[in-house]
Design a protein around this motif. Sequence first.
Motif, PDB file in Angstrom:
ATOM      1  N   GLY A  17       0.833  -1.207   0.000  1.00 45.60           N
ATOM      2  CA  GLY A  17       0.000   0.000   0.000  1.00 45.60           C
ATOM      3  C   GLY A  17       0.860   1.245   0.000  1.00 45.60           C
ATOM      4  O   GLY A  17       1.776   1.362  -0.823  1.00 45.60           O
ATOM      5  N   VAL A  18       0.578   2.166   0.924  1.00 42.97           N
ATOM      6  CA  VAL A  18       1.378   3.392   0.982  1.00 42.97           C
ATOM      7  C   VAL A  18       2.833   3.043   1.297  1.00 42.97           C
ATOM      8  O   VAL A  18       3.118   2.103   2.048  1.00 42.97           O
ATOM      9  N   VAL A  19       3.728   3.789   0.689  1.00 44.76           N
ATOM     10  CA  VAL A  19       5.166   3.662   0.966  1.00 44.76           C
ATOM     11  C   VAL A  19       5.713   5.075   1.089  1.00 44.76           C
ATOM     12  O   VAL A  19       5.177   6.010   0.480  1.00 44.76           O
ATOM     13  N   PHE A  20       6.765   5.240   1.891  1.00 46.36           N
ATOM     14  CA  PHE A  20       7.258   6.596   2.100  1.00 46.36           C
ATOM     15  C   PHE A  20       8.742   6.608   2.420  1.00 46.36           C
ATOM     16  O   PHE A  20       9.310   5.605   2.860  1.00 46.36           O
ATOM     17  N   GLU A  21       9.334   7.763   2.165  1.00 48.56           N
ATOM     18  CA  GLU A  21      10.736   8.000   2.483  1.00 48.56           C
ATOM     19  C   GLU A  21      10.841   9.359   3.161  1.00 48.56           C
ATOM     20  O   GLU A  21      10.112  10.288   2.811  1.00 48.56           O
ATOM     21  N   ALA A  22      11.758   9.482   4.137  1.00 50.86           N
ATOM     22  CA  ALA A  22      11.973  10.751   4.837  1.00 50.86           C
ATOM     23  C   ALA A  22      13.337  11.313   4.460  1.00 50.86           C
ATOM     24  O   ALA A  22      14.311  10.568   4.346  1.00 50.86           O
ATOM     25  N   VAL A  73      12.635   4.820   5.757  1.00 51.58           N
ATOM     26  CA  VAL A  73      11.793   4.250   4.704  1.00 51.58           C
ATOM     27  C   VAL A  73      10.755   3.373   5.392  1.00 51.58           C
ATOM     28  O   VAL A  73      10.980   2.835   6.471  1.00 51.58           O
ATOM     29  N   GLY A  74       9.606   3.238   4.740  1.00 52.21           N
ATOM     30  CA  GLY A  74       8.584   2.388   5.329  1.00 52.21           C
ATOM     31  C   GLY A  74       7.387   2.256   4.439  1.00 52.21           C
ATOM     32  O   GLY A  74       7.374   2.751   3.304  1.00 52.21           O
ATOM     33  N   GLY A  75       6.361   1.599   4.968  1.00 52.84           N
ATOM     34  CA  GLY A  75       5.146   1.434   4.197  1.00 52.84           C
ATOM     35  C   GLY A  75       4.269   0.321   4.727  1.00 52.84           C
ATOM     36  O   GLY A  75       4.556  -0.297   5.760  1.00 52.84           O
ATOM     37  N   ARG A  76       3.192   0.098   4.000  1.00 54.80           N
ATOM     38  CA  ARG A  76       2.203  -0.932   4.379  1.00 54.80           C
ATOM     39  C   ARG A  76       2.573  -2.255   3.737  1.00 54.80           C
ATOM     40  O   ARG A  76       2.932  -2.301   2.556  1.00 54.80           O
TER      41      ARG A  76
END
Length: 408
Positions: A271-276, A287-290
């Motif tokens: 699902g959602v994924v993200f980076e900071a 980094v992370g996500g569903r």
Amino acid sequence: MPPRIPAGARDILAVEAEELREVADRWRAHVALAGYREVATPMLEYAEAVDRAQAGASDDAYRLFDEAGRVMVLRPDLTIPVARLVATRLADHPGPVRVSYVASAFRPPRPGRPRATELRQAGIEMVGAAHPGADAEVIAVLVGSLRAAGVRRPRIALGDVSLTRAVMDGLGVDTATRTALGRALSERDLVGWRERVGAAGLAQEGAALLADLPTLSGDVTVLDRIRETVPSAREACESLERTVATAARHGVDRELRVDLGVLRDWSYYSGVVFEAYAPGASEPLAVGGRYDGLAERFGAPRPAIGFAVALEQLHRAVLEVRGSYPALRAGVVLVGGLDTHAEPAADARAAGVTVIALGADDGDRADALAAAEGWRYVARPEYGGTLAVSDRAWGEKRICADLREFTE
């Protein structure tokens, strides 16, 4: 010849070790406020468990044999061991399960591509909640924990694997093309991505959207083009919009932008994924996500989302802000705390704020005391009952009515 250490490994000397520990402690304290409890998993896992989580054997892990000839791996990330732990040791928990960790993962060096082989990480996982509100909480905890550690303005790039998949489904992209596109994106090869889209035989408008998809970034209005071109992706667009809107209710809006070029390399994201990002860090801070399908691979289906912070990148971002790390402590030097403002001092202490009291006529040495002992805030009474508070970390001043705002 003096003994050497393996390629990609490094020693950490005393000063850096102390600074890394303080950054990690600040991070820990923040995530604990949201109910994330720390767990620890073994450094070694059976290869079968890690390979099952990745839906196939990966060469991105150290492998060795135990005395019985079974194949072991040094954990290549922390999400897989924590997912195994929750599926096996916390299977009866009603959920959502909120856990955190601070530990190292290990990956072998790649020829011609220097990288660290020990990845010092801190992360959280929420297991058992599938809605956008859970996504928003995890993103908000990420932003808050980076701030608490000392990053002034973290930036979060938010993508969505399920949205990209919905676009491909709607356009009728075949399996071979999807595989080639996934490989191009994991290698950050935008030219290769566009070449493969051009060779896929799609209708003109759909091909143009798919070619541009990894470059679409900004606020949620970038999703309008997707809705117009691929109506079947509308639901995925709306889900991502709800996540962004709920994150804003947590106070995370200026830090967040949609970036559909963010797609994590691990196969388990769903699902959602993200980076900071932040100035000073050469790579993403986090980094992370569903990953809703990962727990099922351990026999206990549960939706899940989480992130991992790269502690050494976080440390560099903190140094970028502060120059040399001053190790400020989260206490308030309060002018008047010994007499005219004794009650506010007592109330703040009862709420967990460290207050160093001075007399009302002793304000001239408040800044010197804070500097000598490393306290972060200096508060002076104002007319009307408010306090003027100086933040020595950021060099800012603000007016507040209650010192309990400075609980960390």
